[in-house]
Structure formats: C-alpha cells, structure tokens
Design a protein around this motif. Structure first.
Motif, PDB file in Angstrom:
ATOM      1  N   PHE A  15       2.619  22.101   8.824  1.00  0.00           N
ATOM      2  CA  PHE A  15       3.328  21.004   8.172  1.00  0.00           C
ATOM      3  C   PHE A  15       2.561  19.694   8.325  1.00  0.00           C
ATOM      4  CE2 PHE A  15       6.498  17.562   8.201  1.00  0.00           C
ATOM      5  CZ  PHE A  15       6.990  17.730   6.909  1.00  0.00           C
ATOM      6  N   SER A  16       2.008  19.448   9.502  1.00  0.00           N
ATOM      7  CA  SER A  16       1.262  18.208   9.701  1.00  0.00           C
ATOM      8  C   SER A  16      -0.008  18.191   8.855  1.00  0.00           C
ATOM      9  CB  SER A  16       0.937  18.014  11.177  1.00  0.00           C
ATOM     10  OG  SER A  16       0.112  19.068  11.638  1.00  0.00           O
ATOM     11  N   TRP A  17      -0.689  19.334   8.714  1.00  0.00           N
ATOM     12  CA  TRP A  17      -1.874  19.382   7.857  1.00  0.00           C
ATOM     13  C   TRP A  17      -1.500  19.235   6.391  1.00  0.00           C
ATOM     14  CZ3 TRP A  17      -6.796  18.565   8.246  1.00  0.00           C
ATOM     15  CH2 TRP A  17      -7.405  18.646   9.504  1.00  0.00           C
ATOM     16  N   ALA A  18      -0.351  19.780   5.984  1.00  0.00           N
ATOM     17  CA  ALA A  18       0.090  19.622   4.599  1.00  0.00           C
ATOM     18  C   ALA A  18       0.366  18.153   4.299  1.00  0.00           C
ATOM     19  CB  ALA A  18       1.327  20.472   4.342  1.00  0.00           C
ATOM     20  N   VAL A  19       1.006  17.445   5.226  1.00  0.00           N
ATOM     21  CA  VAL A  19       1.255  16.016   5.044  1.00  0.00           C
ATOM     22  C   VAL A  19      -0.060  15.258   5.036  1.00  0.00           C
ATOM     23  CG1 VAL A  19       2.260  13.986   6.140  1.00  0.00           C
ATOM     24  CG2 VAL A  19       3.582  16.090   5.975  1.00  0.00           C
ATOM     25  N   PHE A  20      -0.942  15.614   5.939  1.00  0.00           N
ATOM     26  CA  PHE A  20      -2.244  14.954   6.013  1.00  0.00           C
ATOM     27  C   PHE A  20      -3.026  15.119   4.708  1.00  0.00           C
ATOM     28  CE2 PHE A  20      -6.795  15.259   7.088  1.00  0.00           C
ATOM     29  CZ  PHE A  20      -6.997  13.976   7.542  1.00  0.00           C
ATOM     30  N   LEU A  21      -3.045  16.321   4.159  1.00  0.00           N
ATOM     31  CA  LEU A  21      -3.814  16.576   2.950  1.00  0.00           C
ATOM     32  C   LEU A  21      -3.132  16.036   1.695  1.00  0.00           C
ATOM     33  CD1 LEU A  21      -5.146  20.165   3.665  1.00  0.00           C
ATOM     34  CD2 LEU A  21      -6.407  18.020   3.725  1.00  0.00           C
ATOM     35  N   ALA A  22      -1.845  15.770   1.748  1.00  0.00           N
ATOM     36  CA  ALA A  22      -1.138  15.261   0.572  1.00  0.00           C
ATOM     37  C   ALA A  22      -1.068  13.743   0.551  1.00  0.00           C
ATOM     38  CB  ALA A  22       0.264  15.851   0.536  1.00  0.00           C
ATOM     39  N   VAL A  23      -0.953  13.102   1.695  1.00  0.00           N
ATOM     40  CA  VAL A  23      -0.717  11.663   1.739  1.00  0.00           C
ATOM     41  C   VAL A  23      -1.997  10.870   1.936  1.00  0.00           C
ATOM     42  CG1 VAL A  23       0.453   9.842   3.032  1.00  0.00           C
ATOM     43  CG2 VAL A  23       1.636  11.986   2.550  1.00  0.00           C
ATOM     44  N   ILE A  24      -2.805  11.263   2.884  1.00  0.00           N
ATOM     45  CA  ILE A  24      -3.970  10.469   3.255  1.00  0.00           C
ATOM     46  C   ILE A  24      -4.983  10.335   2.106  1.00  0.00           C
ATOM     47  CG2 ILE A  24      -5.892  10.277   4.876  1.00  0.00           C
ATOM     48  CD1 ILE A  24      -3.173   9.638   6.095  1.00  0.00           C
ATOM     49  N   PRO A  25      -5.359  11.402   1.382  1.00  0.00           N
ATOM     50  CA  PRO A  25      -6.343  11.208   0.309  1.00  0.00           C
ATOM     51  C   PRO A  25      -5.860  10.254  -0.789  1.00  0.00           C
ATOM     52  CG  PRO A  25      -6.215  13.511   0.860  1.00  0.00           C
ATOM     53  CD  PRO A  25      -5.112  12.830   1.591  1.00  0.00           C
ATOM     54  N   THR A  26      -4.589  10.254  -1.104  1.00  0.00           N
ATOM     55  CA  THR A  26      -4.102   9.329  -2.128  1.00  0.00           C
ATOM     56  C   THR A  26      -4.208   7.885  -1.654  1.00  0.00           C
ATOM     57  OG1 THR A  26      -1.841   9.598  -1.341  1.00  0.00           O
ATOM     58  CG2 THR A  26      -2.545  11.038  -3.116  1.00  0.00           C
ATOM     59  N   LYS A  27      -3.978   7.653  -0.387  1.00  0.00           N
ATOM     60  CA  LYS A  27      -4.103   6.296   0.132  1.00  0.00           C
ATOM     61  C   LYS A  27      -5.562   5.859   0.202  1.00  0.00           C
ATOM     62  CE  LYS A  27       0.171   5.784   2.535  1.00  0.00           C
ATOM     63  NZ  LYS A  27       0.779   4.712   1.814  1.00  0.00           N
ATOM     64  N   MET A  29      -8.114   7.063  -1.678  1.00  0.00           N
ATOM     65  CA  MET A  29      -8.674   6.936  -3.024  1.00  0.00           C
ATOM     66  C   MET A  29      -8.076   5.752  -3.772  1.00  0.00           C
ATOM     67  SD  MET A  29     -10.944   9.196  -3.108  1.00  0.00           S
ATOM     68  CE  MET A  29     -11.417   9.237  -4.807  1.00  0.00           C
ATOM     69  N   GLY A  30      -6.916   5.275  -3.364  1.00  0.00           N
ATOM     70  CA  GLY A  30      -6.312   4.121  -4.004  1.00  0.00           C
ATOM     71  C   GLY A  30      -6.865   2.805  -3.496  1.00  0.00           C
ATOM     72  N   HIS A  31      -7.742   2.859  -2.506  1.00  0.00           N
ATOM     73  CA  HIS A  31      -8.309   1.645  -1.931  1.00  0.00           C
ATOM     74  C   HIS A  31      -9.291   1.015  -2.908  1.00  0.00           C
ATOM     75  CE1 HIS A  31      -9.873  -1.088   1.075  1.00  0.00           C
ATOM     76  NE2 HIS A  31     -11.092  -0.682   0.780  1.00  0.00           N
ATOM     77  N   THR A  32      -9.223  -0.280  -3.076  1.00  0.00           N
ATOM     78  CA  THR A  32     -10.173  -0.990  -3.922  1.00  0.00           C
ATOM     79  C   THR A  32     -11.006  -1.922  -3.053  1.00  0.00           C
ATOM     80  OG1 THR A  32      -8.566  -2.723  -4.359  1.00  0.00           O
ATOM     81  CG2 THR A  32      -8.688  -0.929  -5.951  1.00  0.00           C
TER      82      THR A  32
END
Length: 55
Positions: A15-27, A29-32
């Motif tokens: 569950f922690s890896w699923a959250v990590f792989l779902a939330v962290i990359p979007t944050k 990649m959204g960085h400018t």
C-alpha cells in the motif's frame, strides 16, 4: 512472535509503494522551474582569427 507474520507488513508495504508510485511522480512532474532554459541557435558565432602583434 507477531513481527514474523508477514501478512500485515506485506500489505502495508504494498500500500505504501502504491501511494508512493501514484502521488509522488505527479507532484514531481508538476514542478516548474523559475528559469526555463532557452533553446540555443543553430548558427555558430563568427570567430575572427587572432592577430598576433609580433608576427
């Protein structure tokens, strides 16, 4: 010894890896960036030959 039972810890790990792989990359990649790099021109600057004063 309850810590040797892998059932709850494996579920928490997945569950922690699923959250990590779902939330962290979007944050990430959204960085400018503040200073976006500008594309370089294809033409090279003209370089003048060096004029040696003693030749």
């Amino acid at each position: 010894m309850p810590q040797l039972n892998p059932a709850p810890w494996f579920a928490i790990l997945m569950f922690s890896w699923a959250v990590f792989l779902a939330v962290i990359p979007t944050k990430v990649m959204g960085h400018t960036f503040n200073n976006e790099p500008s594309p370089k021109t294809a033409e090279k600057p003209k370089q003048d030959p060096w004029n040696w004063p003693w030749s």
